[in-house]
Write an enzyme that holds these catalytic residues in place. Structure first.
Site, PDB file in Angstrom:
ATOM      1  N   GLY A 156       0.813  -1.208   0.000  1.00 49.40           N
ATOM      2  CA  GLY A 156       0.000   0.000   0.000  1.00 49.40           C
ATOM      3  C   GLY A 156       0.843   1.252   0.000  1.00 49.40           C
ATOM      4  CB  SER A 189      -0.404  10.741   4.285  1.00 50.50           C
ATOM      5  OG  SER A 189      -0.814  10.090   5.476  1.00 50.50           O
ATOM      6  CE  LYS A 206       1.768   2.275   8.022  1.00 55.36           C
ATOM      7  NZ  LYS A 206       0.716   2.924   8.870  1.00 55.36           N
ATOM      8  CG  ASP A 235      -8.243   7.775   8.811  1.00 54.22           C
ATOM      9  OD1 ASP A 235      -9.235   8.160   8.162  1.00 54.22           O
ATOM     10  OD2 ASP A 235      -7.167   7.487   8.272  1.00 54.22           O
TER      11      ASP A 235
END
Length: 420
Positions: free
Chosen positions: A130, A133, A151, A246
């Site tokens: 993926g 931001s 990540k 979120d």
């Protein structure tokens, strides 16, 4: 007489000044002693490390939601500091201890997952999971054979730096089977890296809108229940409670058993922000309209986002594809939610269960946050729907057995009359 009064005044003034001076010295002395004792304790525990790894490992996630006492004991050291106060501190020992993630010697950490291995691996990754931001998320296999999601913070990411801090602080103290587990992190040579457990079935969003796999009604109902349990832990089990801020289908990940886990806590806030003015953050289509109009973040903002996810599970219509308009039209239509049901579910689900789930989802989207249900109430409704489904085959089987017994009794009675 005047001289005596002046001496008394001077004495009182000097006494007050001396008292204030002594109080200041005591105050700063205590603060210095606490800092000194903390640094001494950190030094005695071992060498500082850039990549702490959690003791419960990659595939396990401890559930403290059943015991508030356990949660309190886990986070009693967290409550006494500002979430980001540790970031300005130069001590990596302090960083690790404040995040709640255990510290190890660099030699031990390197044997599990070294900083050099991560940096070398991320340059050669070909499997991208993926992009956000924060930066890019890669799939990797560590030296131990464990598959992880890595990540990596983009070097030009301004928002990602703050998200990185929040993730480490919160996931250092949040432990639940329906939250994605942070395995470790790296802060070294300008790199900001987070290492998570790998979720083999990807995100709920990909499954609903882009995946080849079809989700059955049973799976969707279980996913809804799993998500509700994860949010319930954040709202009612974590100490202090956390507002995710979120929630969306892209942040719901599924493991190899199709069990759902809530992910991505970069925008999350602790309960202290409940009802307070807060900068608008989130994802278009999932943000609570009341939060948009007032800038006041509350737990009911998460409830609104969860209501959107529930309707996604029912309709497979993305919020960016005018989901709210479809919901509004369905509410006025004679067929109701049946008219916008995902085509994959038509004739493959219990329509009454779908309607019950839609009712609680509607309540989650109520214009007034105060009239929305709590996550505990939503979770109970979903659990009741699921339990009825599990018990229905048994009752249906008993009913069929009774019918068979009645038929056998009638047959035996007729045979007896004929023989007579």
């Amino acid at each position: 007489m005047n001289l005596q009064a002046e001496l008394i005044t001077i004495g009182i003034t000097a006494g007050l000044a001396l008292g204030i001076l002594i109080s200041c010295l005591v105050f700063f002395g205590i603060r210095w002693y606490k800092k000194w004792s903390n640094s001494t304790r950190s030094a005695s525990e071992g060498t500082s490390t850039t990549l702490p790894i959690r003791t419960n490992g990659l595939d396990t996630s401890t559930d403290f939601s059943a015991s508030i006492t356990s949660s309190i004991s886990m986070s009693e050291n967290v409550k006494s500091y500002s979430p980001f106060s540790w970031w300005s501190c130069q001590s990596k020992d302090h960083f690790a201890s404040q995040s709640g993630i255990p510290k190890y010697s660099y030699k031990y950490v390197r044997s599990l997952l070294s900083t050099r291995e991560i940096q070398r691996a991320t340059q050669n990754f070909t499997t991208t999971l993926g992009q956000g931001s924060f930066g890019t998320v890669y799939k990797a296999t560590m030296a131990t054979g464990e598959v992880v999601a890595v990540k990596v913070l983009a070097t030009d990411s301004k928002q990602g730096e703050k998200e990185f801090q929040t993730e480490v602080v919160l996931l250092g103290r949040l432990h639940h089977r329906n939250l994605v587990n942070l395995v470790g992190y790296c802060v070294d040579k300008g790199q900001r890296i987070l290492v998570y457990q790998f979720m083999s079935n990807g995100s709920l969003g990909n499954l609903l809108y882009g995946g080849e796999k079809k989700l059955s009604w049973d799976e969707r109902l279980q996913i809804a229940l799993d998500i509700s349990h994860g949010i319930q832990y954040l709202h009612e089990g974590a100490v202090p409670p956390v507002i995710h801020r979120d929630l969306k289908s892209a942040n719901i990940l599924l493991d190899n058993s199709m069990r759902a886990k809530v992910a991505d806590f970069g925008l999350s806030k602790e309960e202290a922000f409940d009802g307070q003015n807060c900068g608008l953050k989130g994802t278009y289509g999932y943000i609570d309209p009341a939060y948009v109009s007032t800038s006041k973040l509350t737990m009911k903002s998460d409830i609104y986002s969860f209501g959107i996810i529930l309707f996604e599970l029912i309709t497979a219509i993305h919020p960016h594809q005018n989901l709210l308009e479809y919901i509004g039209l369905a509410a006025m239509d004679h067929d109701g939610i049946d008219g916008i049901l995902d085509k994959q579910l038509v004739e493959n689900c219990d329509i009454e269960e779908v309607r019950q789930l839609a009712i609680i989802a509607h309540k989650c989207l109520h214009k007034s946050p105060k009239k929305r249900p709590s996550i505990g109430e939503v979770s109970q409704v979903i659990l009741r729907i699921k339990n009825r489904r599990q018990h229905r085959p048994l009752s249906r089987g008993l009913s069929q057995l009774e019918d068979q017994n009645d038929e056998l009794s009638r047959t035996a009675s007729m045979n007896h009359k004929q023989s007579g």
